[in-house]
Scaffold this active site. Structure first.
Site, PDB file in Angstrom:
ATOM      1  N   CYS A  78       0.842  -1.210   0.000  1.00 33.23           N
ATOM      2  CA  CYS A  78       0.000   0.000   0.000  1.00 33.23           C
ATOM      3  C   CYS A  78       0.871   1.251   0.000  1.00 33.23           C
ATOM      4  O   CYS A  78       1.824   1.350   0.765  1.00 33.23           O
ATOM      5  CB  CYS A  78      -0.884  -0.026   1.236  1.00 33.23           C
ATOM      6  SG  CYS A  78      -1.781   1.497   1.497  1.00 33.23           S
ATOM      7  N   CYS A  84      -1.734   5.556   7.160  1.00 37.50           N
ATOM      8  CA  CYS A  84      -3.137   5.194   7.348  1.00 37.50           C
ATOM      9  C   CYS A  84      -3.333   4.452   8.666  1.00 37.50           C
ATOM     10  O   CYS A  84      -2.452   3.733   9.116  1.00 37.50           O
ATOM     11  CB  CYS A  84      -3.561   4.311   6.175  1.00 37.50           C
ATOM     12  SG  CYS A  84      -5.250   3.734   6.254  1.00 37.50           S
ATOM     13  N   CYS A  87      -4.490  -0.445   8.437  1.00 35.09           N
ATOM     14  CA  CYS A  87      -3.704  -1.676   8.574  1.00 35.09           C
ATOM     15  C   CYS A  87      -2.525  -1.432   9.509  1.00 35.09           C
ATOM     16  O   CYS A  87      -1.968  -0.339   9.523  1.00 35.09           O
ATOM     17  CB  CYS A  87      -3.146  -2.109   7.220  1.00 35.09           C
ATOM     18  SG  CYS A  87      -4.373  -2.644   6.032  1.00 35.09           S
ATOM     19  N   GLN A 290     -20.635 -10.015   8.034  1.00 34.61           N
ATOM     20  CA  GLN A 290     -19.189 -10.214   8.172  1.00 34.61           C
ATOM     21  C   GLN A 290     -18.468  -9.660   6.952  1.00 34.61           C
ATOM     22  O   GLN A 290     -18.933  -9.842   5.824  1.00 34.61           O
ATOM     23  CB  GLN A 290     -18.875 -11.703   8.334  1.00 34.61           C
ATOM     24  CG  GLN A 290     -19.467 -12.330   9.593  1.00 34.61           C
ATOM     25  CD  GLN A 290     -18.702 -11.989  10.867  1.00 34.61           C
ATOM     26  OE1 GLN A 290     -17.706 -11.274  10.836  1.00 34.61           O
ATOM     27  NE2 GLN A 290     -19.186 -12.477  11.994  1.00 34.61           N
ATOM     28  N   CYS A 415     -14.944 -11.240  18.298  1.00 34.31           N
ATOM     29  CA  CYS A 415     -13.982 -10.458  17.504  1.00 34.31           C
ATOM     30  C   CYS A 415     -13.036  -9.686  18.425  1.00 34.31           C
ATOM     31  O   CYS A 415     -12.277  -8.840  17.956  1.00 34.31           O
ATOM     32  CB  CYS A 415     -14.709  -9.515  16.552  1.00 34.31           C
ATOM     33  SG  CYS A 415     -15.846  -8.413  17.380  1.00 34.31           S
TER      34      CYS A 415
HETATM   35  N1  SAH Z   1     -23.797 -13.456  14.225  1.00 36.31           N
HETATM   36  C1  SAH Z   1     -23.927 -12.408  13.242  1.00 36.31           C
HETATM   37  C2  SAH Z   1     -23.701 -11.016  13.804  1.00 36.31           C
HETATM   38  C3  SAH Z   1     -22.523 -10.813  14.682  1.00 36.31           C
HETATM   39  S1  SAH Z   1     -22.037  -9.133  14.954  1.00 36.31           S
HETATM   40  C4  SAH Z   1     -23.041 -12.664  12.054  1.00 36.31           C
HETATM   41  O1  SAH Z   1     -22.116 -13.492  12.118  1.00 36.31           O
HETATM   42  O2  SAH Z   1     -23.246 -12.038  11.018  1.00 36.31           O
HETATM   43  C5  SAH Z   1     -22.767  -8.728  16.462  1.00 36.31           C
HETATM   44  C6  SAH Z   1     -24.229  -8.361  16.351  1.00 36.31           C
HETATM   45  O3  SAH Z   1     -24.676  -8.037  17.676  1.00 36.31           O
HETATM   46  C7  SAH Z   1     -24.539  -7.136  15.490  1.00 36.31           C
HETATM   47  O4  SAH Z   1     -25.507  -7.496  14.542  1.00 36.31           O
HETATM   48  C8  SAH Z   1     -25.091  -6.108  16.501  1.00 36.31           C
HETATM   49  O5  SAH Z   1     -26.114  -5.295  15.951  1.00 36.31           O
HETATM   50  C9  SAH Z   1     -25.636  -6.995  17.598  1.00 36.31           C
HETATM   51  N2  SAH Z   1     -25.752  -6.428  18.959  1.00 36.31           N
HETATM   52  C10 SAH Z   1     -24.992  -5.486  19.534  1.00 36.31           C
HETATM   53  N3  SAH Z   1     -25.346  -5.305  20.821  1.00 36.31           N
HETATM   54  C11 SAH Z   1     -26.363  -6.164  21.072  1.00 36.31           C
HETATM   55  C12 SAH Z   1     -27.175  -6.454  22.232  1.00 36.31           C
HETATM   56  N4  SAH Z   1     -26.970  -5.824  23.384  1.00 36.31           N
HETATM   57  N5  SAH Z   1     -28.109  -7.401  22.119  1.00 36.31           N
HETATM   58  C13 SAH Z   1     -28.317  -8.059  20.937  1.00 36.31           C
HETATM   59  N6  SAH Z   1     -27.605  -7.819  19.833  1.00 36.31           N
HETATM   60  C14 SAH Z   1     -26.637  -6.883  19.869  1.00 36.31           C
END
Ligand code: SAH
Length: 461
Positions: A78, A84, A87, A290, A415
């Protein structure tokens, strides 16, 4: 006041030998036991370093000149890597990135969860760890009266205006951002000025389905009105046949949050589609999806393996987003209950169940920490619970409700290794046992890592 005991002074130039890496990817070198953290330095290297910050127990340095380059050092592709904030690891070999991430997970398992014995597998990496991101949120600014787009310079809100391309970004997204900027510039649309809280265009968000190449463009403005809307739409859709949806989002707040409350589809579909394995997903502007599809497939496969679903199992998928994991679980389970806080994501999840002919998944809008205790009070007894919270991890009320529901198995997808380790400690104390941890590299070139953990109810409880 404690007298500081650092063996170096600010602005001093020293020679330092590096032994280790922090979880952020900084090199660690010690002088008389006092650690200095130096971005872009690698273990095994000896380098000239300028001391830039001196705290009581540790300091920071700036890398000036490396005397003996590590065999793991690579040339970052990059052109703005060192400016930046996106990364952090482009200067190291991919193999070293994966080892560093595995070590980071091992460290938190030991230091925060006090679970030294739980195996942490080598991180699952990508074959080609570039151009993987399916979503970009690009700030818009102005320079000499022209629109510019680029990520922020590290620790600032100054836009890097000579960013040619983002090498971890899907090429279609890259090109779409440039096209919006070019067209908007020609039409005289003004950028939002953060300091003065004036102007129009704040961010250009683009998401493209990995398998379908369908693109959604979201234009975020401060103003209710999107000037030259029709010309902008016409030019964009004429240039880019892969654009299936154009959305206008209004964010009139002084905030770092990118999307505002109000969203209008101004052209095409409300959704783009993507497929993972044999399931098709509709994704709307505000829903979480994701960012790295090929790695997501590996992550979900691991989660499913750990969940070990039997055909008469009742399953909860907490923090379910648009129902991605839920629908895979539903293919094997008797019944799946999903909970998620964003209403748009739950409406996508319901649509996705229908789209795939899945009738044994039910979705609820709410905070997981409120809905779980309520489900428990209603007598829901899941056999398996899958959790995938945001970076801050789970609330204690959620974890306690989960423990009291006594599921046989829990699969924790995370994550953020630190909050994962913190929550695993609570689960262990509540009678559960973490059996193994699989890190999955969803974010190559950055210092982020995703993990999936297999957890079982221990027989002694
Ligand atoms: N399992 C899904 C989303 C994971 S990301 C996937 O793999 O695509 C985490 C998710 O938690 C997001 O969609 C976010 O909006 C939600 N979230 C955040 N805080 C929360 C809460 N207090 N209760 C329920 N969901 C929540």
């Amino acid at each position: 006041m404690a007298k500081h005991t650092a063996p170096v002074k600010k602005n001093e130039i020293i020679t330092l030998k590096f032994e280790d890496l922090t979880h952020e990817g900084n090199g660690v070198g010690k002088i008389d036991g006092y650690p200095l953290f130096v971005p872009y330095a690698l273990p095994g290297e000896e380098a000239k370093v300028k001391v830039v910050k001196v705290n009581k127990n540790f300091g920071f340095g700036k890398l000036l000149e490396v005397a003996n380059q590590s065999g793991e050092r690579v040339e970052p592709p990059c052109n703005v890597y060192y400016q930046c904030g996106g990364c952090q690891l482009q200067h190291m070999s991919y193999q070293l990135q994966l080892e560093m991430k595995q070590n980071q997970v091992k460290n938190v398992m030991r230091k925060i969860a006090h679970l030294d014995h739980v195996p942490v597998h080598p991180a699952l990496g990508m074959e080609d760890p570039w151009r993987y991101r399916n979503k970009v949120q690009m700030p818009v600014g102005e320079k000499n009266g022209e629109l510019i787009t680029g990520f922020y310079r590290m620790r600032s809100h100054d836009i890097i205006d000579d960013m040619e391309t983002c090498v971890i970004q899907d090429e279609l997204n890259d090109r779409s951002v440039h096209a919006v900027r070019r067209i908007a510039n020609r039409l005289g649309i003004k950028a939002y000025d953060e300091k003065a809280d004036r102007g129009v265009l704040r961010h250009i968000m683009v998401r493209t389905g990995n398998e379908t190449n369908q693109t959604m463009i979201v234009l975020v403005t401060r103003t209710e009105k999107l000037p030259h809307k029709d010309e902008l739409i016409r030019e964009l859709t004429e240039t880019f046949p892969h654009v299936k949806s154009i959305v206008h989002n209004i964010n009139n707040k002084r905030t770092n949050v990118i999307l505002g409350r109000k969203t209008k589809v101004i052209w095409g579909e409300e959704y783009i589609y993507d497929t993972i394995g044999d399931i098709r997903f509709a994704i709307s502007a505000k829903s979480f999806y994701q960012v790295n599809p090929p790695q997501t497939k590996k992550l979900y496969e691991k989660a499913l393996e750990y969940a070990d679903i039997k055909s008469d199992d009742i399953v909860v998928d907490a923090y379910c987003g648009i129902g991605t994991i839920s629908l895979f679980l539903a293919q094997e389970a008797k019944k799946v209950y999903g909970v998620e806080v964003v209403p748009e994501a739950i409406s996508d999840a319901k649509k996705n169940a229908e789209l795939n002919g899945i009738t044994n998944a039910e979705f609820f809008v709410g905070e997981a920490e409120k809905v779980m205790p309520w489900w428990k009070a209603q007598g829901l007894k899941p056999d398996v619970i899958v959790v995938d919270p945001p970076r801050k991890g789970c609330e204690v009320d959620f974890l306690n409700a989960m423990i009291e529901m006594e599921p046989e198995r829990i699969v924790y997808v995370s994550c953020n290794p630190s909050t994962l380790a913190r929550d695993l400690r609570v689960l262990e104390d509540g009678g559960y046992r973490a059996l193994e941890v699989q890190p999955v590299d969803m974010f190559p070139q950055t210092n982020h890592i995703e993990c999936v953990v297999k957890i079982e109810r221990s027989l002694s409880n």
